[in-house]
Design an enzyme around this catalytic site. Structure first.
Site, PDB file in Angstrom:
ATOM      1  N   ASP A  58     121.208 136.004  45.129  1.00 33.54           N
ATOM      2  CA  ASP A  58     121.364 135.863  46.584  1.00 33.54           C
ATOM      3  C   ASP A  58     121.103 134.411  46.965  1.00 33.54           C
ATOM      4  OD1 ASP A  58     121.520 136.098  49.285  1.00 33.54           O
ATOM      5  OD2 ASP A  58     119.878 137.526  49.514  1.00 33.54           O
ATOM      6  N   LYS A  60     123.394 132.761  48.840  1.00 31.99           N
ATOM      7  CA  LYS A  60     124.193 132.533  50.065  1.00 31.99           C
ATOM      8  C   LYS A  60     124.896 131.190  49.979  1.00 31.99           C
ATOM      9  CE  LYS A  60     121.200 135.423  52.847  1.00 31.99           C
ATOM     10  NZ  LYS A  60     120.073 135.478  51.875  1.00 31.99           N
ATOM     11  N   VAL A  61     125.693 131.072  48.939  1.00 32.77           N
ATOM     12  CA  VAL A  61     126.346 129.795  48.616  1.00 32.77           C
ATOM     13  C   VAL A  61     127.230 129.369  49.794  1.00 32.77           C
ATOM     14  CG1 VAL A  61     127.776 128.622  46.915  1.00 32.77           C
ATOM     15  CG2 VAL A  61     126.288 130.514  46.204  1.00 32.77           C
ATOM     16  N   GLN A 173     112.792 145.256  58.283  1.00 38.31           N
ATOM     17  CA  GLN A 173     113.521 144.674  59.422  1.00 38.31           C
ATOM     18  C   GLN A 173     113.914 145.735  60.460  1.00 38.31           C
ATOM     19  OE1 GLN A 173     116.578 141.649  58.416  1.00 38.31           O
ATOM     20  NE2 GLN A 173     115.828 141.767  56.315  1.00 38.31           N
TER      21      GLN A 173
HETATM   22  O1  NUP Z   1     121.810 139.298  56.447  1.00 38.39           O
HETATM   23  C1  NUP Z   1     121.036 139.298  55.504  1.00 38.39           C
HETATM   24  N1  NUP Z   1     119.785 139.807  55.665  1.00 38.39           N
HETATM   25  C2  NUP Z   1     118.865 139.845  54.642  1.00 38.39           C
HETATM   26  O2  NUP Z   1     117.749 140.325  54.860  1.00 38.39           O
HETATM   27  C3  NUP Z   1     121.403 138.817  54.235  1.00 38.39           C
HETATM   28  C4  NUP Z   1     120.488 138.853  53.182  1.00 38.39           C
HETATM   29  N2  NUP Z   1     120.864 138.441  51.981  1.00 38.39           N
HETATM   30  N3  NUP Z   1     119.213 139.349  53.404  1.00 38.39           N
HETATM   31  C5  NUP Z   1     118.250 139.342  52.292  1.00 38.39           C
HETATM   32  O3  NUP Z   1     117.913 140.692  51.976  1.00 38.39           O
HETATM   33  C6  NUP Z   1     116.933 138.650  52.608  1.00 38.39           C
HETATM   34  O4  NUP Z   1     117.010 137.269  52.295  1.00 38.39           O
HETATM   35  C7  NUP Z   1     115.961 139.389  51.697  1.00 38.39           C
HETATM   36  O5  NUP Z   1     116.064 138.848  50.383  1.00 38.39           O
HETATM   37  C8  NUP Z   1     116.516 140.804  51.661  1.00 38.39           C
HETATM   38  C9  NUP Z   1     115.863 141.749  52.642  1.00 38.39           C
HETATM   39  O6  NUP Z   1     114.510 141.876  52.357  1.00 38.39           O
HETATM   40  P1  NUP Z   1     113.497 142.814  53.203  1.00 38.39           P
HETATM   41  O7  NUP Z   1     113.703 142.481  54.643  1.00 38.39           O
HETATM   42  O8  NUP Z   1     113.864 144.235  52.878  1.00 38.39           O
HETATM   43  O9  NUP Z   1     112.168 142.415  52.689  1.00 38.39           O
END
Ligand code: NUP
Length: 211
Positions: A58, A60-61, A173
């Site tokens: 992850d 996010k390039v 979240q």
């Molecule tokens: O929109 C996004 N939201 C997000 O939370 C895109 C992501 N890649 N993430 C990633 O998902 C975030 O960086 C973290 O690594 C994971 C969610 O983690 P948590 O909120 O369940 O701890």
């Protein structure tokens, strides 16, 4: 069945390996990103390889095509199976990530809309829809869409059809696993599992709620 992807955002190598090992029977893939890789280096990939789970980078390039190519080559050479890239950079830059992934028999997922509250500032108003369309035309393997806004997942599903949707934002979240699991191909869960007193038990609990 909806996959369960563990987001391993811990900073300590030993903790990362032990959480991953204990949760392995209940998860379908591991997602690691800057927090863990910047703490341990890319060698963490070797430490996790024995678990034989798909490893998603992850990062996010989000750069120009040439830099995206260099980043993605490094990702797949390190042993990752998939990469997450941003789509707002445009079709040439996003397509580069997809091409490198496919050259390595890997996958590339494009972030269509992010899950945090502030994401609505720029992703709404048609942008997320355009990025989802871009993911389709670039032949990406799927998109990332927010578990915190199930109605947006449904909207983006209309655009990407049967392409995979992976969705972070369940648990910490505020996204509801039961609601989201019916809409997506995989839920991405981090803190709710790795911060639990018993991460394996929590991963098992999450894994029981499937479509
Ligand atoms: O929109 C996004 N939201 C997000 O939370 C895109 C992501 N890649 N993430 C990633 O998902 C975030 O960086 C973290 O690594 C994971 C969610 O983690 P948590 O909120 O369940 O701890």
């Amino acid at each position: 069945m909806t996959e369960l992807v563990l987001s391993l955002d811990v900073l300590d190598r030993k903790q990362a390996v032990s959480v991953a090992e204990s949760c392995a029977p209940f998860i379908d893939a591991l997602k690691i990103g800057y927090p863990l890789v910047l703490s341990t280096g890319l060698s963490i990939v070797e430490d996790l390889a024995d678990l034989a789970l798909p490893l998603i980078a992850d990062f996010k390039v989000a750069d120009i095509p040439n830099t995206n190519r260099l980043i993605c080559e490094a990702v797949f050479s390190a042993g990752f199976d998939a990469v997450i890239a941003h789509g707002f950079v445009g079709p040439d830059a996003a397509r580069t990530c997809v091409e490198v992934a496919h050259n390595h028999s890997g996958a590339a997922y494009i972030v269509a809309e992010m899950s945090h509250p502030g994401a609505t500032e720029f992703f709404h108003g048609g942008v997320a829809e355009s990025i989802a369309e871009l993911a389709v035309t670039c032949r990406a393997d799927g998109i990332i869409a927010p578990a915190t806004r199930p109605e947006r997942i449904s909207r983006l599903r209309e655009i990407v059809g049967s392409k995979a949707i992976y969705s972070p934002g369940v648990g910490a979240q505020g996204g509801d696993l039961d609601t989201v699991a019916r809409l997506v191909d995989g839920v991405i869960v981090g803190r709710s599992i790795y911060e639990a007193e018993n991460p394996a038990a929590e991963a098992e609990r999450f894994s029981r709620i499937r479509r």
